[in-house]
Design a protein around this motif. Structure first.
Motif, PDB file in Angstrom:
ATOM      1  N   GLY A  82      40.215  67.146  82.418  1.00  0.00           N
ATOM      2  CA  GLY A  82      41.841  67.514  82.014  1.00  0.00           C
ATOM      3  C   GLY A  82      42.513  66.695  81.230  1.00  0.00           C
ATOM      4  O   GLY A  82      43.313  67.040  80.410  1.00  0.00           O
ATOM      5  N   GLU A  85      41.223  67.177  77.637  1.00  0.00           N
ATOM      6  CA  GLU A  85      42.042  68.357  77.063  1.00  0.00           C
ATOM      7  C   GLU A  85      43.316  68.268  76.682  1.00  0.00           C
ATOM      8  O   GLU A  85      43.815  68.602  75.505  1.00  0.00           O
ATOM      9  N   ARG A  86      44.226  67.626  77.643  1.00  0.00           N
ATOM     10  CA  ARG A  86      45.508  67.292  77.098  1.00  0.00           C
ATOM     11  C   ARG A  86      45.952  66.369  76.113  1.00  0.00           C
ATOM     12  O   ARG A  86      46.784  66.695  75.298  1.00  0.00           O
ATOM     13  N   GLU A  89      45.652  68.191  72.738  1.00  0.00           N
ATOM     14  CA  GLU A  89      46.584  69.021  72.558  1.00  0.00           C
ATOM     15  C   GLU A  89      47.799  68.202  71.894  1.00  0.00           C
ATOM     16  O   GLU A  89      48.668  68.734  71.215  1.00  0.00           O
ATOM     17  N   GLN A 299      44.085  69.414  86.644  1.00  0.00           N
ATOM     18  CA  GLN A 299      45.435  69.360  86.623  1.00  0.00           C
ATOM     19  C   GLN A 299      45.915  67.858  86.921  1.00  0.00           C
ATOM     20  O   GLN A 299      46.928  67.654  86.308  1.00  0.00           O
ATOM     21  N   ARG A 302      45.372  66.370  83.390  1.00  0.00           N
ATOM     22  CA  ARG A 302      46.518  66.609  82.378  1.00  0.00           C
ATOM     23  C   ARG A 302      47.698  65.994  82.835  1.00  0.00           C
ATOM     24  O   ARG A 302      48.593  65.614  81.906  1.00  0.00           O
ATOM     25  N   THR A 303      48.168  65.832  84.117  1.00  0.00           N
ATOM     26  CA  THR A 303      49.263  65.469  84.316  1.00  0.00           C
ATOM     27  C   THR A 303      49.672  63.891  84.041  1.00  0.00           C
ATOM     28  O   THR A 303      50.554  63.399  83.661  1.00  0.00           O
ATOM     29  N   ASP A 306      50.202  63.689  80.362  1.00  0.00           N
ATOM     30  CA  ASP A 306      51.477  63.950  80.169  1.00  0.00           C
ATOM     31  C   ASP A 306      52.238  62.916  80.306  1.00  0.00           C
ATOM     32  O   ASP A 306      53.400  62.639  79.369  1.00  0.00           O
ATOM     33  N   HIS A 309      52.004  60.417  77.691  1.00  0.00           N
ATOM     34  CA  HIS A 309      52.622  60.966  76.249  1.00  0.00           C
ATOM     35  C   HIS A 309      54.018  60.803  76.538  1.00  0.00           C
ATOM     36  O   HIS A 309      54.873  60.310  75.246  1.00  0.00           O
TER      37      HIS A 309
END
Length: 337
Positions: A82, A85-86, A89, A299, A302-303, A306, A309
């Motif tokens: 995850g 993947e993020r 992006e 998730q 990814r969090t 995030d 970032h």
């Protein structure tokens, strides 16, 4: 063996070195036919871009470091997928450093990633929150997001899982199933996530007058160690065995069930119920499907990315603490027939 340089690619593609540089760094600026010639030249010559040198020139890395103590389990694989993947992006890649489960290894990897000038760090700490070191990294332009532990939000953001609630769910499930002599197997207890799972279980047991909780601390959470624990339980007199086992991860739980299966007369779950943690595919597909705690791994990853970032792109000093909640997935290992 000679090294293929950027100028060699330019000569083969019949373009300037600046055009090749644009193709590598800003491909949208290069006409499609020219880009095709450069791509072909790169493949023919076997050119490999010196990404690290380019980052030093432009003063900004696109690499994220992830320092973690456990890379072999299911939850890490899901988290990593995850996060990666993020990261892709938003234009980053992740480099993983396994610290071997030691504070010294963690410190060495933090030093290494700092020297490599990574753009940010994901840190799954071995022990206590290394606040001073994270502040040093932040002051040097490398923000950190804590993974699996709660951060002081004055220092950095964190993403974690409510491990206490997870422990409560497991112990509550075992007690609701009529189990009263519980055993927690996990460790090292200096790892916050493991200690919190035990805390949750203890809180439920304290609220149940006729329940008791034994603790076996192990140095690592592997199938082999779980099997050794299962064999040891099987050698106990019947009256001294637990009737419900809470393993700190699925690997331990599978090993414990394997060890118990070698003991004559012990049937899982009729005699001893077993519950794991992390809800892995191999646990769900075991000979006796394993009850476990599920975590939203992708998730979760990814969090974390995030949050990092945001820390990279925003300089207002604000930090967030995100906590995911557990879910108990009941299977046959804890449901007596």
């Amino acid at each position: 063996m000679s090294t293929i340089a950027l100028r060699d690619v330019a000569a083969r593609a019949r373009v300037s070195a600046g055009t090749v540089s644009n193709y590598l760094n800003h491909p949208h600026r290069v006409a499609p036919r020219t880009a095709a010639r450069i791509s072909s030249a790169i493949k023919e010559l076997g050119y490999v871009s010196n990404h690290a040198a380019r980052q030093l020139r432009i003063g900004s890395s696109t690499t994220i470091g992830h320092v973690t103590f456990e890379v072999g389990n299911h939850s890490f694989a899901e988290f990593s997928a995850g996060a990666a993947e993020r990261a892709r992006e938003v234009g980053f890649s992740i480099l993983i450093g396994s610290d071997g489960g030691t504070v010294e290894g963690e410190a060495a990897h933090l030093d290494l990633f700092e020297a490599q000038r990574v753009r940010g760090l994901l840190l799954s700490p071995v022990g206590a929150f290394p606040k001073r070191r994270i502040e040093q990294l932040r002051d040097r332009g490398i923000p950190t997001v804590l993974v699996g532990a709660r951060a002081d939000t004055d220092t950095c953001s964190s993403v974690s899982f409510d491990e206490v609630a997870g422990g409560e769910l497991v112990a509550g499930h075992l007690i609701e199933g009529g189990r009263r002599n519980l055993l927690f197997v996990g460790g090292p207890l200096g790892i916050e996530t493991v200690a919190d799972r035990l805390t949750g279980a203890r809180q439920v047991v304290r609220r149940t007058p006729d329940a008791r909780l034994e603790v076996i601390e192990v140095e690592s959470r592997t199938v082999a160690i779980g099997r050794a624990v299962g064999l040891a339980i099987g050698r106990r007199p019947a009256g001294e065995r637990p009737d419900g086992v809470f393993a700190a991860n699925d690997a331990l739980a599978i090993g414990i069930m394997n060890g118990l299966r070698e003991a004559p007369g012990i049937v899982v779950p009729d005699d001893i119920a077993v519950v794991g943690y992390d809800d892995s595919d191999f646990g769900a597909g075991a000979l006796v499907p394993l009850t476990s705690i599920a975590r939203p791994g992708r998730q979760y990853g990814r969090t974390a990315m995030d949050l990092l970032h945001t820390a990279i792109t925003r300089s207002d000093g604000r930090h967030s603490r995100v906590v995911f909640q557990p879910q108990l997935v009941v299977r046959r290992s804890s449901a007596a027939s």
